[in-house]
Design an enzyme around this catalytic site. Structure first.
Site, PDB file in Angstrom:
ATOM      1  N   LYS A  53       0.837  -1.208   0.000  1.00  0.00           N
ATOM      2  CA  LYS A  53       0.000   0.000   0.000  1.00  0.00           C
ATOM      3  C   LYS A  53       0.873   1.259   0.000  1.00  0.00           C
ATOM      4  CE  LYS A  53      -3.806  -2.395   2.239  1.00  0.00           C
ATOM      5  NZ  LYS A  53      -4.486  -2.776   3.479  1.00  0.00           N
ATOM      6  N   GLN A  97      -4.241  -1.112   9.700  1.00  0.00           N
ATOM      7  CA  GLN A  97      -4.236  -2.476   9.160  1.00  0.00           C
ATOM      8  C   GLN A  97      -4.838  -3.454  10.174  1.00  0.00           C
ATOM      9  OE1 GLN A  97      -3.183  -3.308   5.954  1.00  0.00           O
ATOM     10  NE2 GLN A  97      -4.016  -5.333   6.421  1.00  0.00           N
ATOM     11  N   ASP A 120     -10.886   3.295   4.133  1.00  0.00           N
ATOM     12  CA  ASP A 120     -11.285   1.888   4.036  1.00  0.00           C
ATOM     13  C   ASP A 120     -12.819   1.777   3.950  1.00  0.00           C
ATOM     14  OD1 ASP A 120      -9.285  -0.009   3.826  1.00  0.00           O
ATOM     15  OD2 ASP A 120      -8.837  -0.035   5.965  1.00  0.00           O
TER      16      ASP A 120
END
Ligand code: NAP
Length: 282
Positions: A53, A97, A120
């Site tokens: 990422k 994460q 997200d």
């Protein structure tokens, strides 16, 4: 006849070129898009995801801040970091994460991220906005799947979409996006009695369970679009999906491979969401 492969790596390259152009425009206006990625602990899989990422940001003109913490980090300290990033005008997206160590409440952490920086799309208010048809952010994996359907100009409206898997990050938001695009949606979970009965009716079959070979060729309607979200390891340790790809591709009309399918699209849509977040601040 063998299915057409939907190549997520190629499609990603196209979409990332657009991301890079939009990032350059924002930077020229003094607003370089910025993404903060937080990793707690040493999970090797999470480290790979996070590295990919961060690299994707760097390659496409997005400023990235990577914060890595020991697994012993307290929940209070993590919430403190999120509060600081919420207030940082150079940061437009914040990603924590998952999974987090068991002593940290992941729900609490996600709710602490400012909704307008929740790239997200997992924050409860973003889940609600998605459900009511006014999404601010579309969760990256389901968003990527919609882009894959768009790339083959698939007529989603009126199609029967069957989703195998009902998680908050894939199955549920996927069902909302397909429903909003006009599909008739069936969602299956681990309690579904006869999985094949449902999957055989699918014009669009999205599989996201983390169970290797859960969908075999006999469970696919001839000509269907099969999207394999799963990420597993085969007996030789090679990455594979949830669908028996070798046989399924002889029945499906379109199919996504693993690797090279949904995976790169997920990262690409994270970049897209970060750009969208930065553009909203202009
Ligand atoms: P998850 O939270 O574990 O959810 C799995 C879902 O599958 C659950 O809803 C579960 O049902 C359902 N399920 C399990 N066994 C089933 C069965 N036999 N029949 C029907 N449904 C079944 O997993 P996730 O986070 O959604 O991830 C799913 C997979 O996608 C994993 O392999 C993950 O690594 C992968 N993934 C890939 C990407 C990517 O970018 N490619 C992104 C995210 C996830 P219940 O609700 O009844 O438990």
């Amino acid at each position: 006849m063998s299915a057409q492969i939907i190549n997520g790596t190629q499609l990603s390259q196209k979409l990332r070129a657009d991301v890079a152009a939009r990032a350059a425009q924002l930077t020229a206006r003094g607003k370089q898009p910025g993404l903060a990625v937080i990793l707690v602990g040493d999970s090797p899989a999470s480290q790979v995801y996070v590295r990919n990422k961060v690299k994707a940001c760097e390659d496409n003109g997005i400023h990235s801040v990577f914060e890595k913490y020991d697994a012993a980090l307290t929940e209070a300290d993590l919430l403190g970091r999120i509060a600081a990033l919420n207030a940082d005008p150079a940061i437009h997206g914040i990603l924590v994460q998952l999974p987090l160590p068991p002593h940290i409440d992941a729900h609490k952490v996600i709710e602490a991220i400012a909704a307008e920086k929740d790239v997200d799309g997992f924050h409860i208010s973003n889940a609600g906005l998605l459900m009511t048809g006014q999404p601010l952010f579309r969760p990256c994996t389901p968003y990527g799947v919609m882009k894959m359907l768009e790339s083959i100009a698939y007529p989603v409206r009126g199609a029967h979409a069957v989703i195998v898997g009902a998680s908050n990050i894939v199955g549920k938001p996927q069902s909302m996006l397909l429903l909003q695009a006009g599909a008739t949606v069936t969602i299956c979970n681990s309690k579904t009695r006869d999985l094949g009965l449902h999957t055989r009716q699918a014009d669009i079959l999205v599989v996201a369970t983390g169970k290797r070979n859960i969908v075999t060729a006999d469970m696919i309607k001839p000509g269907a679009v099969v999207i394999d979200v799963g990420m597993n390891r085969d007996d030789e340790g090679k990455l594979c999906g949830d669908v028996d790809f070798a046989n399924a591709k002889e029945v499906a009309g379109y199919i996504t491979p693993v690797p090279g399918g949904v995976g790169p699209m997920t990262i690409t849509m994270l970049l897209v969401n970060t750009i969208e977040a930065a553009e909203r601040t202009l």
